[in-house]
Design a protein around this motif. Structure first.
Motif, mmCIF file in Angstrom:
data_model
loop_
_atom_site.group_PDB
_atom_site.id
_atom_site.type_symbol
_atom_site.label_atom_id
_atom_site.label_comp_id
_atom_site.label_asym_id
_atom_site.label_seq_id
_atom_site.Cartn_x
_atom_site.Cartn_y
_atom_site.Cartn_z
ATOM 1 N N ARG A 200 36.968 0.737 52.862
ATOM 2 C CA ARG A 200 36.092 1.355 51.874
ATOM 3 C C ARG A 200 35.453 2.610 52.463
ATOM 4 N NH1 ARG A 200 32.956 -3.093 48.120
ATOM 5 N NH2 ARG A 200 34.795 -4.301 47.538
ATOM 6 N N LYS A 201 35.261 3.608 51.598
ATOM 7 C CA LYS A 201 34.858 4.937 52.049
ATOM 8 C C LYS A 201 33.582 4.923 52.884
ATOM 9 C CE LYS A 201 33.035 7.643 49.024
ATOM 10 N NZ LYS A 201 32.843 8.529 47.855
ATOM 11 N N ASN A 202 32.537 4.273 52.386
ATOM 12 C CA ASN A 202 31.251 4.319 53.096
ATOM 13 C C ASN A 202 31.290 3.533 54.406
ATOM 14 O OD1 ASN A 202 29.962 5.901 51.101
ATOM 15 N ND2 ASN A 202 29.649 4.088 49.841
ATOM 16 N N ARG A 205 33.245 5.535 56.910
ATOM 17 C CA ARG A 205 32.437 6.673 57.376
ATOM 18 C C ARG A 205 31.509 6.225 58.503
ATOM 19 N NH1 ARG A 205 28.471 10.402 53.510
ATOM 20 N NH2 ARG A 205 27.484 11.596 55.191
ATOM 21 N N THR A 217 28.223 7.367 47.505
ATOM 22 C CA THR A 217 28.446 6.792 46.182
ATOM 23 C C THR A 217 29.232 5.499 46.330
ATOM 24 O OG1 THR A 217 28.474 8.996 45.195
ATOM 25 C CG2 THR A 217 29.418 7.198 43.893
ATOM 26 N N SER A 218 28.745 4.454 45.690
ATOM 27 C CA SER A 218 29.410 3.159 45.769
ATOM 28 C C SER A 218 30.756 3.207 45.065
ATOM 29 C CB SER A 218 28.523 2.085 45.130
ATOM 30 O OG SER A 218 29.224 0.868 45.001
ATOM 31 N N GLY A 219 31.762 2.685 45.746
ATOM 32 C CA GLY A 219 33.075 2.613 45.115
ATOM 33 C C GLY A 219 33.161 1.515 44.084
ATOM 34 N N LYS A 220 32.161 0.636 44.027
ATOM 35 C CA LYS A 220 32.198 -0.498 43.096
ATOM 36 C C LYS A 220 31.557 -0.146 41.764
ATOM 37 C CE LYS A 220 31.430 -5.419 42.740
ATOM 38 N NZ LYS A 220 31.355 -6.663 43.481
ATOM 39 N N ASP A 221 30.342 0.420 41.790
ATOM 40 C CA ASP A 221 29.645 0.706 40.532
ATOM 41 C C ASP A 221 29.383 2.192 40.317
ATOM 42 O OD1 ASP A 221 27.614 1.239 42.305
ATOM 43 O OD2 ASP A 221 26.460 -0.563 41.840
ATOM 44 N N GLY A 222 29.777 3.048 41.280
ATOM 45 C CA GLY A 222 29.616 4.492 41.123
ATOM 46 C C GLY A 222 28.207 4.997 41.293
ATOM 47 N N GLU A 224 24.823 6.193 43.322
ATOM 48 C CA GLU A 224 24.505 6.819 44.605
ATOM 49 C C GLU A 224 23.415 6.014 45.304
ATOM 50 O OE1 GLU A 224 23.788 11.324 46.303
ATOM 51 O OE2 GLU A 224 22.659 10.702 44.538
#
Length: 469
Positions: A200-202, A205, A217-222, A224
């Motif tokens: 997952r992106k965050n 990172r 930004t959450s990849g699950k609910d979009g 921030e």
């Protein structure tokens, strides 16, 4: 921007403090659990203890389990084949073989592993319960594998630990192992236990850049959020505290709107004031220009005055000298004007002066031509880039225009107002400067008057005179 940075710094500091408290509590509880496991391992490696009757052996091995957390579900001692030989919850061990469990095989294959914490697992002994398994290896006196002591740690502990934490709307806390497997999400958003955040992106990172705090930004609910990571090195766990960005910046947003509106009003006010000032400046410039014009324009005739004539004549003189092109000057004098004033009055004289001035102006309208009142009834016309012949043509046109006014003058031999004109050019030998040009033209006027008036007299290059009508 400084206020936003301050809000971010406060939120990061609060999240870090919360993470430290969570780490301290989990680490302390884990240490208590490990103490119970270590005591059981020490007893299981003692042959005398293992020869005791079952109920004594159970009490001796697990007597310290009462000092550990209430969230320990059960403590088990397994032999090398995965069979339960001592069970903290029952004198008679449950007949379940657990040799296939990860926490068993990892100790069997790694003699020096120490404490091992498994992923969240569905309990085989207590269906419906999800536990973290804390385990240590048991060795024979020769160091060979003798089995495992394991403690089932219920996830209810983490739920209760975080139940009083308030992160605001949209915020969440995630506890996971350092390989990305989720232990717990609070509040529960439907993320299944043991879901892997790896990739997952965050999370990537954090792992790749080692940033412990950042907006993402959450990849699950979009949404921030301000992500704050803290690693528990001893337990190989990571806690992520992620309050919603809207919550973090709520106070800042309201202040920013207030400051922005006030600033916008100030800017509008300043622009309005600047506009008023600009209008005032433009008005002043117009007035100043009018004042300058008044100082350079003859108030009666509307032609340039003597001061303006001197400046422009000097400019054109130097320009003619630089370019080598001719410069002509007409000296115009109204004939018998004193008699006209005496006969018709000064008001009529002023009207006549104005009419003659306009006639002169109409016949000297090229760019650069200068028509000026020299004084009294005398006028001067400066004609740049004009030779004597062309100047004579302009003089003839002025004669015609003045006669065409048909202003009655009984004191003149011609019956109407007329003018005498003297013409001088830069090629005249006597002309050495701008004032000399006026002087030569003035002398030519006297010759024209002496010859009968209403004439043009040309100043010849060698000082002679030619009188034309």
């Amino acid at each position: 921007m400084q206020a936003r940075q301050d809000a971010t710094a406060r939120a990061v500091e609060n999240a870090d403090n919360l993470a430290r408290v969570i780490e301290h509590d989990i680490t302390y509880t884990s240490q208590l659990t490990d103490l119970s496991i270590q005591a059981a391992v020490d007893g299981a490696q003692d042959a005398d203890v293992m020869r005791l009757p079952d109920h004594l052996r159970r009490e001796l091995l697990f007597d310290r389990s009462a000092t550990a957390s209430q969230y320990i579900g059960s403590l088990l001692c397994l032999d090398s084949r995965g069979k339960i030989i001592v069970d903290s919850t029952s004198v008679v061990p449950r007949s379940v073989n657990l040799a296939d469990r990860t926490w068993f095989t990892v100790h069997r294959d790694n003699p020096k592993l120490g404490l091992f914490v498994s992923r969240p697992l569905q309990s085989r002994l207590n269906p419906g319960e999800v536990d973290l398994m804390f385990s240590r290896r048991v060795n024979h006196p020769d160091g060979s594998f003798a089995g495992v002591v394991v403690a089932a740690f219920r996830l209810d502990y983490f739920q209760n630990l975080l139940s009083g934490v308030k992160l605001g709307p949209g915020g969440n806390i995630t506890l996971l192992q350092d390989d990305g497997h989720v232990i717990l999400r609070y509040p529960n958003d439907g993320t299944p236990v043991d879901e892997n955040f790896s990739g997952r992106k965050n999370f990537e990172r954090f792992r790749q850049t080692h940033e412990t705090s950042f907006l993402g930004t959450s990849g699950k609910d979009g949404k921030e959020r301000l992500y704050n990571f803290r690693r528990f090195d001893k337990l190989k766990m990571i806690v992520i505290i992620a309050p919603a960005a809207r919550y973090v910046f709520a106070d800042w947003t309201s202040r920013a709107w207030y400051i922005g509106i006030v600033t916008a009003l100030l800017i509008v006010g300043m622009l309005f004031a600047a506009q008023l000032l600009s209008v005032e400046f433009r008005h002043r410039l117009v007035v100043e220009q009018q004042l300058r014009d008044m100082t350079r324009i003859d108030g009666l005739t509307g032609l340039s005055n003597r001061r303006s004539l001197d400046d422009r004549l000097m400019l054109e003189w130097h320009r003619a000298k630089r370019s080598g092109k001719p410069l002509a000057l007409l000296f115009v004098d109204i004939d018998r004007f004193k008699r006209y004033n005496d006969t018709y009055g000064h008001q009529a004289g002023d009207d006549a002066l104005t009419a003659v001035a306009q006639a002169i102006a109409r016949n000297s309208q090229r760019p650069g031509d200068i028509a000026a009142r020299f004084g009294g009834e005398e006028f001067v016309v400066v004609l740049p880039e004009t030779d004597g012949a062309a100047a004579a043509v302009v003089a003839a046109a002025i004669h015609a225009a003045v006669r065409g006014l048909a202003i009655e003058h009984n004191g003149s031999e011609h019956g109407v107002i007329t003018v005498s004109i003297g013409v001088a050019c830069t090629d005249t030998e006597e002309v050495t400067d701008a004032l000399g040009l006026i002087k030569v033209a003035d002398q030519a006027v006297y010759r024209a008057k002496a010859s009968g008036r209403n004439q043009t007299s040309m100043a010849e290059p060698f000082g002679g005179a030619a009188v034309t009508t």
